[in-house]
Scaffold this motif. Structure first.
Motif, short mmCIF file in Angstrom:
data_model
loop_
_atom_site.label_atom_id
_atom_site.label_comp_id
_atom_site.label_asym_id
_atom_site.label_seq_id
_atom_site.Cartn_x
_atom_site.Cartn_y
_atom_site.Cartn_z
N LYS A 181 0.84 -1.19 0.00
CA LYS A 181 0.00 0.00 0.00
C LYS A 181 0.88 1.24 0.00
O LYS A 181 1.82 1.34 0.79
N ILE A 182 0.59 2.19 -0.90
CA ILE A 182 1.33 3.44 -0.95
C ILE A 182 0.57 4.47 -0.12
O ILE A 182 -0.62 4.70 -0.34
N ASP A 183 1.24 5.08 0.84
CA ASP A 183 0.57 6.00 1.76
C ASP A 183 0.51 7.43 1.25
O ASP A 183 -0.22 8.25 1.81
N SER A 184 1.27 7.74 0.23
CA SER A 184 1.31 9.10 -0.30
C SER A 184 0.56 9.17 -1.63
O SER A 184 0.05 8.16 -2.14
N LEU A 185 0.49 10.37 -2.19
CA LEU A 185 0.08 10.49 -3.59
C LEU A 185 1.08 9.73 -4.45
O LEU A 185 2.27 9.69 -4.14
N PHE A 186 0.60 9.13 -5.54
CA PHE A 186 1.53 8.47 -6.44
C PHE A 186 1.08 8.63 -7.89
O PHE A 186 -0.11 8.73 -8.18
N ALA A 191 -4.66 1.87 -14.75
CA ALA A 191 -5.82 2.05 -13.88
C ALA A 191 -5.61 1.35 -12.54
O ALA A 191 -5.22 0.18 -12.50
N VAL A 192 -5.88 2.07 -11.47
CA VAL A 192 -5.69 1.49 -10.14
C VAL A 192 -6.65 0.33 -9.93
O VAL A 192 -6.30 -0.66 -9.25
N LYS A 193 -7.84 0.40 -10.50
CA LYS A 193 -8.82 -0.67 -10.29
C LYS A 193 -8.31 -2.01 -10.81
O LYS A 193 -8.72 -3.07 -10.33
N ASN A 194 -7.39 -1.97 -11.80
CA ASN A 194 -6.84 -3.21 -12.35
C ASN A 194 -5.76 -3.80 -11.46
O ASN A 194 -5.42 -4.98 -11.57
N GLY A 195 -5.19 -2.95 -10.59
CA GLY A 195 -4.08 -3.41 -9.77
C GLY A 195 -4.40 -3.52 -8.30
O GLY A 195 -3.56 -3.98 -7.52
N LEU A 250 4.15 0.64 -11.87
CA LEU A 250 4.42 2.03 -11.50
C LEU A 250 5.52 2.57 -12.40
O LEU A 250 6.31 1.81 -12.95
N PRO A 251 5.60 3.90 -12.57
CA PRO A 251 6.63 4.47 -13.44
C PRO A 251 8.04 4.06 -13.00
O PRO A 251 8.39 4.20 -11.82
N LEU A 256 10.06 4.31 -4.95
CA LEU A 256 9.32 4.12 -3.71
C LEU A 256 10.32 3.98 -2.57
O LEU A 256 11.37 3.34 -2.73
N ILE A 257 10.00 4.57 -1.43
CA ILE A 257 10.83 4.42 -0.24
C ILE A 257 9.95 3.95 0.92
O ILE A 257 8.74 4.16 0.92
N LYS A 258 10.59 3.30 1.88
CA LYS A 258 9.87 2.83 3.06
C LYS A 258 10.48 3.48 4.29
O LYS A 258 11.70 3.47 4.48
N LEU A 259 9.63 4.08 5.12
CA LEU A 259 10.08 4.74 6.33
C LEU A 259 10.11 3.74 7.49
O LEU A 259 9.57 2.64 7.40
N LYS A 260 10.72 4.16 8.60
CA LYS A 260 10.75 3.29 9.77
C LYS A 260 9.35 3.01 10.30
O LYS A 260 9.11 2.00 10.96
#
Length: 268
Positions: A181-186, A191-195, A250-251, A256-260
């Motif tokens: 799950k991406i927590d920010s705007l991306f 189409a997101v519905k396909n993924g 995704l482009p 993508l980065i992951k925070l603590k």
């Protein structure tokens, strides 16, 4: 050396004007976009804004290669206050008179303006800054010490803002290895519905109305096109609490980065 700085932006009002609207009302973007964020960062760092017709401002030329991440500010764990509803900020229409004499050719020079305005917009921003670059080093210092060379504002100088919770945050590069799950705007390419991963419904389970699945979409500026008009260059953005499938595309040029905190943020 690069540092990822996180900070929260809040304003009483905001007006991120859409350039393709005029009469009878000026409309605003709902989400903070990158050119507007770079303008805020430029004010904090003391870089010049638009000075001459046909030339991009100093802040954009100096900061355009900075990678940023943006998300609507999440609800504080210690507060019931919600800043937005599924990514949508409250808006209202404000009407006022422009009586400078230069806004209208009608008798008296008065222009009645109606603007759609964001009410109490709030965003969490992430900026990846290189301290070996003079302007970015100063920006890092000013962000962390809550100092600004010019008054920052959200879209127009009537809408002043400030920031809080500024800090350096640790992160690691993220490559999906399963659903995520991406927590920010991306930026989306398909189409997101396909993924999206279909939520699992358990018979008899009571679902909270606050956690119902949602998807928000908006075309947002990411840069300026070339001369002579310097119009916005747009990309399609999404904001959702759906989990995405590992194979969702995704482009490649964006990371993508992951925070603590386990939040996943897209930098663009």
């Amino acid at each position: 050396m690069e540092k990822l700085i996180s900070f929260d932006i809040k304003a009483d009002f905001g007006m991120l004007k859409k350039p393709d609207t005029n009469e009878p009302v000026y409309l605003t973007f709902n989400m903070l976009h990158k050119p507007a964020l770079l303008g805020i960062l430029g004010a904090i760092a003391g870089l010049k804004g638009f000075q001459k017709n046909g030339e991009l401002p100093e802040y954009f030329e100096k900061l355009k290669n900075i990678r940023v991440g943006i998300m609507p500010l999440p609800k504080n764990e210690n507060s019931e206050k919600s800043y937005h509803e599924n990514g949508n900020f409250t808006k209202t229409i404000i009407k006022y008179n422009n009586t400078t004499g230069m806004a209208s050719e009608e008798t008296g020079g008065n222009l009645i303006i109606a603007e759609q305005t964001l009410i109490a917009p709030a965003f969490r921003c992430f900026v990846l800054l290189d301290e070996t670059i003079k302007e970015q080093k100063k920006l890092t210092t000013n962000l962390l010490s809550y100092q600004s060379e010019f008054v920052p504002y959200l879209g127009k100088n009537d809408c002043s803002l400030w920031w809080e919770n500024a800090k350096e945050v640790a992160y690691t590069d993220f490559t999906p290895n399963g659903d995520f799950k991406i927590d920010s705007l991306f930026v989306k390419e398909e189409a997101v519905k396909n993924g999206k991963k279909s939520p699992r419904y358990i018979p008899g389970q009571i679902r909270s109305l606050e956690n119902l699945p949602f998807m928000f979409f908006e075309n947002l500026p990411v840069s300026y096109l070339g001369k002579p008009l310097f119009q916005y260059d747009y990309k399609p953005f999404a904001f959702t609490n759906y989990e995405l499938k590992e194979e969702y595309t995704l482009p490649d040029s964006l990371s993508l980065i992951k925070l603590k905190s386990n939040e996943i943020i897209q930098l663009f």
